[in-house]
Design an enzyme around this catalytic site. Structure first.
Site, PDB file in Angstrom:
ATOM      1  N   CYS A  15      41.455  43.940  28.959  1.00 34.29           N
ATOM      2  CA  CYS A  15      39.765  43.596  28.925  1.00 34.29           C
ATOM      3  C   CYS A  15      39.757  44.222  28.757  1.00 34.29           C
ATOM      4  O   CYS A  15      39.602  44.753  27.131  1.00 34.29           O
ATOM      5  CB  CYS A  15      39.576  42.348  29.523  1.00 34.29           C
ATOM      6  SG  CYS A  15      39.043  43.450  31.121  1.00 34.29           S
TER       7      CYS A  15
ATOM      8  N   CYS B 151      44.308  44.108  36.034  1.00 31.38           N
ATOM      9  CA  CYS B 151      45.292  44.557  35.908  1.00 31.38           C
ATOM     10  C   CYS B 151      44.586  46.094  34.191  1.00 31.38           C
ATOM     11  O   CYS B 151      45.037  46.941  33.823  1.00 31.38           O
ATOM     12  CB  CYS B 151      46.039  44.415  34.398  1.00 31.38           C
ATOM     13  SG  CYS B 151      45.196  42.829  33.398  1.00 31.38           S
TER      14      CYS B 151
ATOM     15  N   ALA C  28      71.618  31.861  32.054  1.00 29.06           N
ATOM     16  CA  ALA C  28      71.919  31.085  30.491  1.00 29.06           C
ATOM     17  C   ALA C  28      72.568  31.803  29.892  1.00 29.06           C
ATOM     18  O   ALA C  28      73.378  32.694  29.476  1.00 29.06           O
ATOM     19  CB  ALA C  28      70.467  31.144  29.493  1.00 29.06           C
TER      20      ALA C  28
ATOM     21  N   CYS D 219      42.660  39.012  26.960  1.00 26.14           N
ATOM     22  CA  CYS D 219      43.455  39.357  28.596  1.00 26.14           C
ATOM     23  C   CYS D 219      44.522  38.882  28.729  1.00 26.14           C
ATOM     24  O   CYS D 219      45.424  38.097  27.773  1.00 26.14           O
ATOM     25  CB  CYS D 219      42.527  37.288  29.972  1.00 26.14           C
ATOM     26  SG  CYS D 219      43.164  37.477  30.789  1.00 26.14           S
TER      27      CYS D 219
ATOM     28  N   CYS E  79      42.457  36.511  37.943  1.00 28.76           N
ATOM     29  CA  CYS E  79      42.584  37.497  37.477  1.00 28.76           C
ATOM     30  C   CYS E  79      42.984  38.699  38.342  1.00 28.76           C
ATOM     31  O   CYS E  79      42.659  38.630  39.731  1.00 28.76           O
ATOM     32  CB  CYS E  79      41.167  38.310  36.914  1.00 28.76           C
ATOM     33  SG  CYS E  79      40.600  40.195  36.788  1.00 28.76           S
TER      34      CYS E  79
ATOM     35  N   ALA F 226      56.751  36.118  29.542  1.00 26.81           N
ATOM     36  CA  ALA F 226      57.097  35.341  28.338  1.00 26.81           C
ATOM     37  C   ALA F 226      56.931  34.132  28.840  1.00 26.81           C
ATOM     38  O   ALA F 226      56.502  32.783  27.881  1.00 26.81           O
ATOM     39  CB  ALA F 226      57.162  36.021  27.297  1.00 26.81           C
TER      40      ALA F 226
ATOM     41  N   GLN G 289      59.226  40.719  34.937  1.00 27.73           N
ATOM     42  CA  GLN G 289      58.503  42.774  35.042  1.00 27.73           C
ATOM     43  C   GLN G 289      57.405  42.529  35.849  1.00 27.73           C
ATOM     44  O   GLN G 289      57.530  43.684  36.801  1.00 27.73           O
ATOM     45  CB  GLN G 289      58.282  43.135  34.266  1.00 27.73           C
ATOM     46  CG  GLN G 289      60.091  43.884  32.973  1.00 27.73           C
ATOM     47  CD  GLN G 289      60.673  44.475  33.471  1.00 27.73           C
ATOM     48  OE1 GLN G 289      59.970  45.504  33.884  1.00 27.73           O
ATOM     49  NE2 GLN G 289      61.835  44.155  33.398  1.00 27.73           N
TER      50      GLN G 289
ATOM     51  N   TYR H 142      23.926  53.419  32.334  1.00 26.24           N
ATOM     52  CA  TYR H 142      23.246  53.731  30.825  1.00 26.24           C
ATOM     53  C   TYR H 142      22.233  53.891  31.242  1.00 26.24           C
ATOM     54  O   TYR H 142      21.246  54.011  32.114  1.00 26.24           O
ATOM     55  CB  TYR H 142      23.428  51.041  30.558  1.00 26.24           C
ATOM     56  CG  TYR H 142      24.867  51.304  30.303  1.00 26.24           C
ATOM     57  CD1 TYR H 142      25.830  52.137  29.247  1.00 26.24           C
ATOM     58  CD2 TYR H 142      25.583  50.495  30.461  1.00 26.24           C
ATOM     59  CE1 TYR H 142      27.057  52.011  28.963  1.00 26.24           C
ATOM     60  CE2 TYR H 142      26.989  49.841  30.409  1.00 26.24           C
ATOM     61  CZ  TYR H 142      27.303  50.709  29.547  1.00 26.24           C
ATOM     62  OH  TYR H 142      29.359  50.454  28.957  1.00 26.24           O
TER      63      TYR H 142
END
Length: 695
Positions: A390, A387, A500, A406, A384, A436, A463, A211
């Site tokens: 973010c 990945c 299941a 996140c 963390c 999930a 996964q 910057y």
């Protein structure tokens, strides 16, 4: 462990910090267009203060609206009207014993041209239209704004000198006039005065990551011939004038820290001799200390060398601690550094060994706002996994008026939303122990439901097991470990090796069923005469079901999964040719991932064929057709590996629906996506959708 040193107090200037844990600046996009903090932004920072953090540094905060806006939804101290709203943020942070520094920033050549000159206009229009303008802005920006940026129909960004544009920022770059430089010096100083008036505890000058302040330091971007360019003394004049001005206006006891890239890291991308190195960075740090700076926040690199300041998953924790140590050995003021710290043990050790005085935990604070308290009390820290979702989500969502997310913490931006604990021990069945299913399970358990998870495999993770299998991706497995541990803490029952079925779910008599059954690799039948054994999928390779060594492999598809599969194949000395129908490798993938893995594949001799469509598989070969010229190519190979993505696994969803169980589907079994899509869907299901199903 007690981590006594990590939780001991230390001063920066005259400001005592209760422990050595710092949340460094990270733009997430929670502010108002006019640069004032929203309640959402205050809640976000306050949650980290509640979590035990000693010092919170705000996101990049602009001092100049015209050329210095890093984002639409960015904090600002460019005007006096920012003082009172900022004081609200400071008060909320102070309630929990934490201190707050504001990071003063200007993007320079790394600005997006779309923001140059438009922010002052946007602020005025937003006030005149009472909020209607921002809705229109975020509606048209994804299309119109992207078109203007892509075709460079935007004003140039301002830098010390006219130079090449920054990687990823693009656009033209113009040189600041001498008058503009003087104005900017005063704007930085005035910004610091407003920070002090707002009751904040100090400021940090952002002279890192390419910057503006760092651009003055670097011979790559500073080619001026006046008193602001040439020698190191001249290149440092801009930041030293600002430091002297702040100390004069705010008093010598008002802390000023500098975040400094001590090495531009051009050598690490194969450009030795370009920019300045660690030796120069240490000298800069010494001069900063001599001129009254109260702390050096050590960092590295810039946009041109992106992965060497914001690392992807392949980098090892602590890999750049030698940079902080070199600075600490040269200065007497406190040294802060991120150093890719991912555990309390590592944090404590790096302080003990003299690498640094404070540990800056950036992305770890996004993933787990209570990192500090959990480290002190032995809680389950949500780690963390680097990945990069973010920053990717922040960049994408900035165009639509939303914020960064996140992958592992779906509560980001929802810090004020409290879980309604009305589960009353009612049973919920969850199908699938991927990200999930596990996320949904522990949130439901925390709401008071009694949760049972069915997982057909003998390992949880779904996964994520595949995502953590390629070389250098093992840290991804942390997510599985942390989710499983949280489920155990919350009393979730996980039945591994138990598919299941309608029968075993009905036997539970659940009040609701969540289906997170994941996805299966796509394996179409291609024209040609070949054995089925000649063709396999990325899953076969990554799980180790099929192993090749010293073979010629045709890999079809260059998404990130394809590239990671190729890396796994090259580790076993296979010769890989990647066939991609699009005109670029990994189309749509975040650039940092490609920058990380493609050079490694090139070094391993991987051949990339873009704009090629697979048309035929034969015995010992494949044929492709160029999508532009229709020319044909024959590729000899020993095997074909398909990396064409995955298809939602919906069979169990249909069975449960036919049985009248009306499952709530989440994750890849609805639509394949990222980890963040899975956990976000899990949050919605566990906090809202389930209440619609259970009466």
């Amino acid at each position: 462990m007690s981590y006594e040193l990590l939780f001991s107090p230390m001063k920066i200037g005259g400001c005592e910090i209760k422990n050595r844990i710092v949340m460094p600046p990270m733009l997430m996009g929670f502010a108002n267009l006019d640069g004032t903090p929203t309640e959402q932004l205050i809640n976000y920072y306050e949650e980290r203060a509640k979590g035990g953090t000693g010092l919170i540094m705000t996101e990049i905060t602009r001092v100049n609206d015209l050329t210095g806006s890093g984002a639409f939804a960015q904090l600002s101290v460019s005007h006096d009207y920012h003082i009172k709203p900022l004081s609200r943020l400071a008060e909320r942070i102070h309630l929990h014993g934490a201190k707050i520094f504001v990071q003063l920033h200007h993007p320079g050549r790394q600005n997006v041209g779309l923001l140059v000159g438009t922010v002052p206009m946007s602020i005025k229009f937003e006030k005149l239209t009472r909020g209607i303008y921002s809705k229109l802005l975020y509606k048209i920006t994804p299309t119109v704004g992207s078109y203007l940026i892509k075709n460079n129909i935007v004003p140039p960004s301002a830098a010390p000198s006219a130079c090449e544009s920054a990687y990823f920022a693009r656009g033209h770059v113009r040189a600041l006039t001498h008058r503009e430089i003087k104005q900017l010096e005063q704007q930085f100083i005035s910004g610091a005065v407003r920070v002090k008036k707002a009751g904040c505890d100090g400021v940090e000058l952002h002279s890192a990551h390419g910057y503006l302040l760092q651009q003055f330091l670097s011979p790559v971007t500073n080619r001026r011939t006046d008193e602001y360019g040439g020698t190191l003394e001249n290149r440092m004049r801009f930041i030293l004038n600002i430091i002297h001005g702040i100390k004069e206006k705010c008093g010598s006891d008002f802390p000023v820290a500098v975040r400094l890239s001590v090495d531009e890291c051009y050598e690490m991308i194969g450009q030795p001799g370009k920019g300045y190195t660690l030796k120069d960075g240490v000298e800069i740090a010494k001069i900063l200390e001599q001129n009254g700076v109260d702390a050096i926040d050590v960092s590295s690199a810039g946009y041109d060398t992106f992965n060497y300041w914001l690392e992807p998953v392949s980098f090892e924790p602590g890999w750049r601690k030698y940079m902080a140590k070199a600075v600490k050995e040269a200065v007497s003021v406190p040294v802060l550094a991120a150093n890719l710290i991912r555990s309390p043990e590592q944090a404590q050790k790096q302080i003990e060994e003299g690498d640094q005085d404070f540990v800056s935990l950036g992305r770890p604070h996004i993933a787990d706002p209570h990192w500090a308290k959990k480290a002190q009390n032995g809680g389950n820290i949500r780690r963390c996994i680097c990945c990069l979702n973010c920053i990717e989500s922040m960049q994408e969502n900035a165009y639509i008026g939303s914020h960064g997310e996140c992958s592992l913490n779906p509560f980001v931006g929802r810090e004020n939303e409290k879980l309604i604990k009305n589960g009353n021990n009612r049973r919920v069945a969850v199908v699938g122990a991927g990200p999930a299913g596990l996320t949904c399970a522990y949130i439901l358990a925390e709401r008071g439901f009694k949760v049972t998870v069915f997982e057909k495999n003998n390992k949880p993770g779904g996964q994520l097991l595949l995502a953590s299998a390629p070389p250098e991706k093992d840290k991804t497995a942390w997510a599985i470990e942390d989710m499983v541990k949280q489920c155990e803490i919350d009393g979730v029952e996980i039945k591994l090796g138990t598919p299941a079925t309608v029968e075993n779910i009905i036997a539970l008599r659940p009040a609701a069923v969540i289906c997170a059954s994941g996805a299966d690799p796509i394996k179409p039948k291609f024209p040609g005469d070949y054995d089925e054994s000649f063709v396999c999928t990325f899953e076969d390779i990554l799980t180790g079901k099929i192993k090749f060594e010293n073979k010629k492999i045709a890999l079809i598809g260059s998404g990130l999964t394809g590239l990671e599969t190729a890396q796994a194949l090259t580790e076993n000395k296979n010769s890989v040719t990647i066939v991609e129908m699009a005109d670029e490798i990994a189309p749509g993938a975040w650039m940092q991932h490609k920058d990380d893995i493609v050079p490694k594949l090139e070094k391993a001799g991987t051949v990339f064929m873009t704009g090629e469509k697979l048309t035929e598989i034969g015995r010992g070969f494949v044929k492709t057709e160029n999508v532009h010229s229709s020319s044909q190519t024959k590729i000899d190979c020993d095997a074909v590996v398909l990396a064409l993505g995955s298809r939602p696994h919906k069979s169990i969803v249909k069975e449960l629906t036919n049985a009248g169980l009306n499952p709530i589907s989440i994750g890849d079994c609805t639509k394949t996506g990222k980890i963040a899509d899975a956990t976000k869907g899990a949050y919605v299901a566990a906090t809202r959708l389930i209440d619609e199903v259970i009466v």
